[in-house]
Motif scaffolding. Structure first.
Motif, PDB file in Angstrom:
ATOM      1  N   LYS A 170       0.835  -1.196   0.000  1.00  0.00           N
ATOM      2  CA  LYS A 170       0.000   0.000   0.000  1.00  0.00           C
ATOM      3  C   LYS A 170       0.873   1.250   0.000  1.00  0.00           C
ATOM      4  CE  LYS A 170      -3.828   2.160   2.516  1.00  0.00           C
ATOM      5  NZ  LYS A 170      -4.714   2.058   3.710  1.00  0.00           N
ATOM      6  N   GLY A 171       0.520   2.212  -0.868  1.00  0.00           N
ATOM      7  CA  GLY A 171       1.253   3.470  -0.922  1.00  0.00           C
ATOM      8  C   GLY A 171       2.397   3.493  -1.917  1.00  0.00           C
ATOM      9  N   ARG A 172       2.720   2.343  -2.535  1.00  0.00           N
ATOM     10  CA  ARG A 172       3.813   2.310  -3.512  1.00  0.00           C
ATOM     11  C   ARG A 172       3.248   2.331  -4.927  1.00  0.00           C
ATOM     12  NH1 ARG A 172       8.098  -2.573  -3.442  1.00  0.00           N
ATOM     13  NH2 ARG A 172       8.338  -1.756  -1.307  1.00  0.00           N
ATOM     14  N   PRO A 173       3.790   3.167  -5.820  1.00  0.00           N
ATOM     15  CA  PRO A 173       3.307   3.200  -7.207  1.00  0.00           C
ATOM     16  C   PRO A 173       3.543   1.865  -7.908  1.00  0.00           C
ATOM     17  CG  PRO A 173       4.734   5.075  -6.716  1.00  0.00           C
ATOM     18  CD  PRO A 173       4.868   4.136  -5.573  1.00  0.00           C
ATOM     19  N   GLN A 174       2.692   1.566  -8.881  1.00  0.00           N
ATOM     20  CA  GLN A 174       2.864   0.366  -9.692  1.00  0.00           C
ATOM     21  C   GLN A 174       3.892   0.645 -10.778  1.00  0.00           C
ATOM     22  OE1 GLN A 174       3.194  -2.827 -10.215  1.00  0.00           O
ATOM     23  NE2 GLN A 174       1.030  -3.292  -9.742  1.00  0.00           N
ATOM     24  N   GLY A 212       7.550   2.296  -9.016  1.00  0.00           N
ATOM     25  CA  GLY A 212       7.421   1.726  -7.680  1.00  0.00           C
ATOM     26  C   GLY A 212       8.743   1.178  -7.164  1.00  0.00           C
ATOM     27  N   PHE A 233      10.821   4.199  -6.156  1.00  0.00           N
ATOM     28  CA  PHE A 233      10.239   4.723  -4.914  1.00  0.00           C
ATOM     29  C   PHE A 233      10.708   3.890  -3.715  1.00  0.00           C
ATOM     30  CE2 PHE A 233       6.859   4.519  -1.711  1.00  0.00           C
ATOM     31  CZ  PHE A 233       6.576   5.865  -1.482  1.00  0.00           C
ATOM     32  N   ASN A 288      13.408   5.199  -0.678  1.00  0.00           N
ATOM     33  CA  ASN A 288      12.955   5.259   0.706  1.00  0.00           C
ATOM     34  C   ASN A 288      13.729   4.295   1.600  1.00  0.00           C
ATOM     35  OD1 ASN A 288      10.457   7.125   1.191  1.00  0.00           O
ATOM     36  ND2 ASN A 288      10.138   6.221  -0.826  1.00  0.00           N
ATOM     37  N   MET A 346      10.778   7.226   8.558  1.00  0.00           N
ATOM     38  CA  MET A 346       9.572   8.001   8.872  1.00  0.00           C
ATOM     39  C   MET A 346       9.927   9.244   9.700  1.00  0.00           C
ATOM     40  SD  MET A 346       6.962   4.817   9.711  1.00  0.00           S
ATOM     41  CE  MET A 346       5.536   5.905   9.910  1.00  0.00           C
TER      42      MET A 346
END
Length: 207
Positions: A109-113, A117, A120, A124, A161
């Protein structure tokens, strides 16, 4: 009734056969263990696959004997480039080896396809572990898929975070199944030991 001498002869013969079988098995097992313990590449079925020297080298590699050398080399080198990206963060390797239509079948959840992705996730992750390294422990090449057992290591000296980390070492494992077409990664299934990672960086308390 069988004479005693013949009985003893039969028992001795059986003992010799069993002893030979046990010795052969023990030698075979010892040979396999030694090859793995030395952490040198082990190729099964194919010995003429060309590895890319400057990218992660599989510790152990097994290749479907039905694949010709050209196809097997193409698939192994695609996997090397992909894990070279995770090993260094070099985003050029994504453009070289990942199809624009790439699909992550285990997308968090929250990661681009797609390829974005992957970029990303790497960016991170490296905020928390700037020196992240990826090692290919096992590579299994069958049909149009490559399955990899990976180990990741590094130092949690960045932030996670927005929280600064402690500088402790991290080490966790992951399993990938990659589908490769025409030398490009078109989809994958990925599972990693996130719990161990979170415990090592101090986000989750160890039980």
């Amino acid at each position: 009734m069988i004479p005693r001498t013949k009985k003893m002869s039969s028992i001795a013969g059986i003992a010799v056969i069993l002893g030979t079988m046990l010795f052969t098995t023990a030698c075979a097992t010892d040979s396999k263990t030694s090859a793995y313990d030395k952490q040198t590449p082990v190729l099964s079925a194919k010995t003429d696959v060309q590895l890319l020297k400057d990218l992660p080298q599989p510790v152990s590699m097994t290749i479907d004997s039905s694949l010709d050398s050209t196809k097997a080399t193409e698939m192994v080198q695609a996997a090397q480039r992909f894990y070279g990206f995770w090993n260094t963060g070099n985003e050029e390797l994504v453009a070289q080896t990942v199809s624009p239509s790439f699909i992550d079948n285990t997308l968090p959840k929250g990661r681009p396809q797609g390829p974005d992705g992957l970029l990303f996730a790497s960016r991170n992750f490296r905020k928390a572990v700037p020196d992240l390294q990826c090692k290919i422990e096992d590579l299994l090449v069958v049909g149009d898929k490559v399955t990899a057992r990976l180990s990741f290591t590094g130092t949690s000296k960045g932030e996670f975070m927005g929280k600064p980390l402690t500088g402790k070492p991290i080490q966790f494992m992951a399993i990938d199944v990659l589908r490769i077409k025409d030398g490009k990664l078109v989809e994958d299934w990925h599972l990693e030991d996130n719990l161990t990672f979170m415990q090592q960086i101090g986000v989750v308390k160890e039980m």
